[in-house]
Design an enzyme around this catalytic site. Structure first.
Site, PDB file in Angstrom:
ATOM      1  N   ARG A   1      26.365  -4.018  12.242  1.00  0.00           N
ATOM      2  CA  ARG A   1      27.294  -5.002  12.825  1.00  0.00           C
ATOM      3  C   ARG A   1      26.733  -6.406  12.609  1.00  0.00           C
ATOM      4  O   ARG A   1      27.465  -7.380  12.577  1.00  0.00           O
ATOM      5  CB  ARG A   1      27.472  -4.753  14.326  1.00  0.00           C
ATOM      6  CG  ARG A   1      28.154  -3.422  14.661  1.00  0.00           C
ATOM      7  CD  ARG A   1      28.655  -3.432  16.099  1.00  0.00           C
ATOM      8  NE  ARG A   1      28.856  -2.101  16.643  1.00  0.00           N
ATOM      9  CZ  ARG A   1      29.975  -1.378  16.515  1.00  0.00           C
ATOM     10  NH1 ARG A   1      30.989  -1.869  15.842  1.00  0.00           N
ATOM     11  NH2 ARG A   1      30.068  -0.187  17.054  1.00  0.00           N
TER      12      ARG A   1
ATOM     13  N   PHE B   1      33.361   4.496   2.856  1.00  0.00           N
ATOM     14  CA  PHE B   1      32.903   4.062   4.168  1.00  0.00           C
ATOM     15  C   PHE B   1      32.272   2.679   4.059  1.00  0.00           C
ATOM     16  O   PHE B   1      31.316   2.485   3.322  1.00  0.00           O
ATOM     17  CB  PHE B   1      31.908   5.062   4.761  1.00  0.00           C
ATOM     18  CG  PHE B   1      31.679   4.838   6.219  1.00  0.00           C
ATOM     19  CD1 PHE B   1      32.587   5.327   7.149  1.00  0.00           C
ATOM     20  CD2 PHE B   1      30.590   4.105   6.661  1.00  0.00           C
ATOM     21  CE1 PHE B   1      32.397   5.094   8.507  1.00  0.00           C
ATOM     22  CE2 PHE B   1      30.397   3.873   8.018  1.00  0.00           C
ATOM     23  CZ  PHE B   1      31.307   4.367   8.938  1.00  0.00           C
TER      24      PHE B   1
ATOM     25  N   GLU C   1      42.394  -5.273  15.209  1.00  0.00           N
ATOM     26  CA  GLU C   1      41.593  -4.083  14.905  1.00  0.00           C
ATOM     27  C   GLU C   1      40.798  -4.324  13.622  1.00  0.00           C
ATOM     28  O   GLU C   1      41.179  -5.130  12.779  1.00  0.00           O
ATOM     29  CB  GLU C   1      42.582  -2.905  14.774  1.00  0.00           C
ATOM     30  CG  GLU C   1      42.050  -1.587  14.294  1.00  0.00           C
ATOM     31  CD  GLU C   1      41.083  -0.906  15.245  1.00  0.00           C
ATOM     32  OE1 GLU C   1      40.035  -1.514  15.511  1.00  0.00           O
ATOM     33  OE2 GLU C   1      41.356   0.233  15.672  1.00  0.00           O
ATOM     34  N   ASP C   2      39.688  -3.598  13.471  1.00  0.00           N
ATOM     35  CA  ASP C   2      38.866  -3.770  12.273  1.00  0.00           C
ATOM     36  C   ASP C   2      39.440  -3.046  11.058  1.00  0.00           C
ATOM     37  O   ASP C   2      39.598  -3.613   9.990  1.00  0.00           O
ATOM     38  CB  ASP C   2      37.407  -3.326  12.516  1.00  0.00           C
ATOM     39  CG  ASP C   2      37.289  -1.913  13.108  1.00  0.00           C
ATOM     40  OD1 ASP C   2      38.329  -1.293  13.407  1.00  0.00           O
ATOM     41  OD2 ASP C   2      36.154  -1.440  13.274  1.00  0.00           O
TER      42      ASP C   2
ATOM     43  N   ASP D   1      42.287   3.698   9.255  1.00  0.00           N
ATOM     44  CA  ASP D   1      41.903   4.760   8.323  1.00  0.00           C
ATOM     45  C   ASP D   1      43.080   5.745   8.260  1.00  0.00           C
ATOM     46  O   ASP D   1      44.011   5.551   7.489  1.00  0.00           O
ATOM     47  CB  ASP D   1      40.602   5.389   8.829  1.00  0.00           C
ATOM     48  CG  ASP D   1      40.012   6.424   7.884  1.00  0.00           C
ATOM     49  OD1 ASP D   1      40.587   6.642   6.810  1.00  0.00           O
ATOM     50  OD2 ASP D   1      38.975   7.024   8.218  1.00  0.00           O
TER      51      ASP D   1
HETATM   52  P1  5GP Z   1      41.869   6.101  12.375  1.00  0.00           P
HETATM   53  O1  5GP Z   1      42.389   6.614  13.694  1.00  0.00           O
HETATM   54  O2  5GP Z   1      42.763   5.060  11.752  1.00  0.00           O
HETATM   55  O3  5GP Z   1      41.568   7.205  11.412  1.00  0.00           O
HETATM   56  O4  5GP Z   1      40.456   5.501  12.687  1.00  0.00           O
HETATM   57  C1  5GP Z   1      40.235   4.193  12.861  1.00  0.00           C
HETATM   58  C2  5GP Z   1      38.816   3.912  13.357  1.00  0.00           C
HETATM   59  O5  5GP Z   1      37.820   4.695  12.650  1.00  0.00           O
HETATM   60  C3  5GP Z   1      38.484   2.494  13.082  1.00  0.00           C
HETATM   61  O6  5GP Z   1      38.904   1.655  14.124  1.00  0.00           O
HETATM   62  C4  5GP Z   1      36.976   2.534  12.919  1.00  0.00           C
HETATM   63  O7  5GP Z   1      36.377   2.436  14.175  1.00  0.00           O
HETATM   64  C5  5GP Z   1      36.692   3.898  12.320  1.00  0.00           C
HETATM   65  N1  5GP Z   1      36.538   3.798  10.828  1.00  0.00           N
HETATM   66  C6  5GP Z   1      37.389   4.313   9.910  1.00  0.00           C
HETATM   67  N2  5GP Z   1      36.965   4.060   8.653  1.00  0.00           N
HETATM   68  C7  5GP Z   1      35.815   3.341   8.771  1.00  0.00           C
HETATM   69  C8  5GP Z   1      34.894   2.765   7.806  1.00  0.00           C
HETATM   70  O8  5GP Z   1      35.036   2.829   6.570  1.00  0.00           O
HETATM   71  N3  5GP Z   1      33.823   2.101   8.313  1.00  0.00           N
HETATM   72  C9  5GP Z   1      33.604   1.986   9.663  1.00  0.00           C
HETATM   73  N4  5GP Z   1      32.518   1.323  10.036  1.00  0.00           N
HETATM   74  N5  5GP Z   1      34.460   2.513  10.595  1.00  0.00           N
HETATM   75  C10 5GP Z   1      35.555   3.188  10.159  1.00  0.00           C
HETATM   76 MG    MG Z   2      38.210   0.136  15.307  1.00  0.00          MG
END
Ligand code: 5GP
Ligand code: MG
Length: 218
Positions: free
Chosen positions: A200, A187, A134-135, A138
């Site tokens: 990207r 972000f 995963e990237d 959050d």
């Molecule tokens: P979570 O369910 O952990 O809150 O959300 C995770 C997803 O939100 C990540 O896989 C990503 O797609 C998106 N996301 C959360 N923070 C960021 C950020 O700082 N930058 C970007 N580009 N995507 C984010």
């Molecule tokens: Mg993601």
């Protein structure tokens, strides 16, 4: 010795680097604030994560599961490093790949529901060592829900590698097994992480500027 859940911690005070010190595509020159994690540092950290993943999971067929789209760069580079370890070692294991996209629906603040799109039937994961790539984590809601879903298919082992983990009060407390960098609650874009599909095509992880937010807002 560092444990697998330790990582490079980027402090709240970290200013990053002036854009002019690195190579940035011209079309993004006014859309970014600072370079936050240069591409080379991402590569070096990923190389080390590959070693830790092989140490923990290298005993049995690995299915590497890429969470699209944001995870694709980290996935490709991580797998290249794992492949390099496999071809240069006396011990190696087969690795197969799969790709999923997640759509998340939040009914309320605490419950996340996700829908998996694409990829093979998840029953191919039964009995396998699964590595989810995963990237960024959050709040952690998406990953927690995905892990619950995968459990139903009885994989032998499930581990999660995330390039980034955000320090945020909104976290549900989930921590992946392998983490590249812990970052402040900002972000970030680049290295496949997007803002409305833009950025990207940027190698470094950067903080977006107000101009960029305005220009590419949905
Ligand atoms: P979570 O369910 O952990 O809150 O959300 C995770 C997803 O939100 C990540 O896989 C990503 O797609 C998106 N996301 C959360 N923070 C960021 C950020 O700082 N930058 C970007 N580009 N995507 C984010
Ligand atoms: Mg993601």
């Amino acid at each position: 010795m560092a444990t697998s859940s330790s990582c490079v911690v980027i402090s709240d005070e970290e200013q990053g680097y002036d854009l002019d010190l690195f190579c940035i595509p011209k079309h993004y020159s006014s859309d970014l604030e600072r370079v936050y994690i240069p591409h080379g540092l991402i590569q070096d950290r990923t190389e080390r994560l590959a070693r830790e993943i092989m140490n923990e999971m290298g005993g049995h067929h690995i299915v590497a599961l890429c969470v699209l789209k944001g995870g694709y760069k980290f996935f490709a580079d991580l797998l290249d490093y794992i492949k390099a370890l496999n071809r240069n070692s006396d011990r190696s294991i087969p690795m197969t790949v799969d790709f999923i996209r997640l759509k998340s629906y939040c009914n309320d603040q605490s419950t996340g529901e996700i829908k998996v799109i694409g990829g093979d039937d998840l029953s191919t994961l039964t009995g396998k060592n699964v590595l989810i790539v995963e990237d960024i984590i959050d709040t952690g809601k998406t990953m927690k829900t995905l892990l619950e879903l995968l459990k139903q298919y009885n994989p032998k082992m499930v581990k999660v590698a995330s390039l980034l983990v955000k320090r945020t009060p909104r976290s549900v407390g989930y921590r992946p097994d392998f983490v590249g960098f812990e970052v402040p609650d900002k972000f970030v874009v680049g290295y496949a992480l997007d803002y409305n599909e833009y950025f990207r095509d940027l190698n470094h992880i950067c903080v977006i500027s107000d101009t960029g937010k305005e220009k590419y807002k949905a």
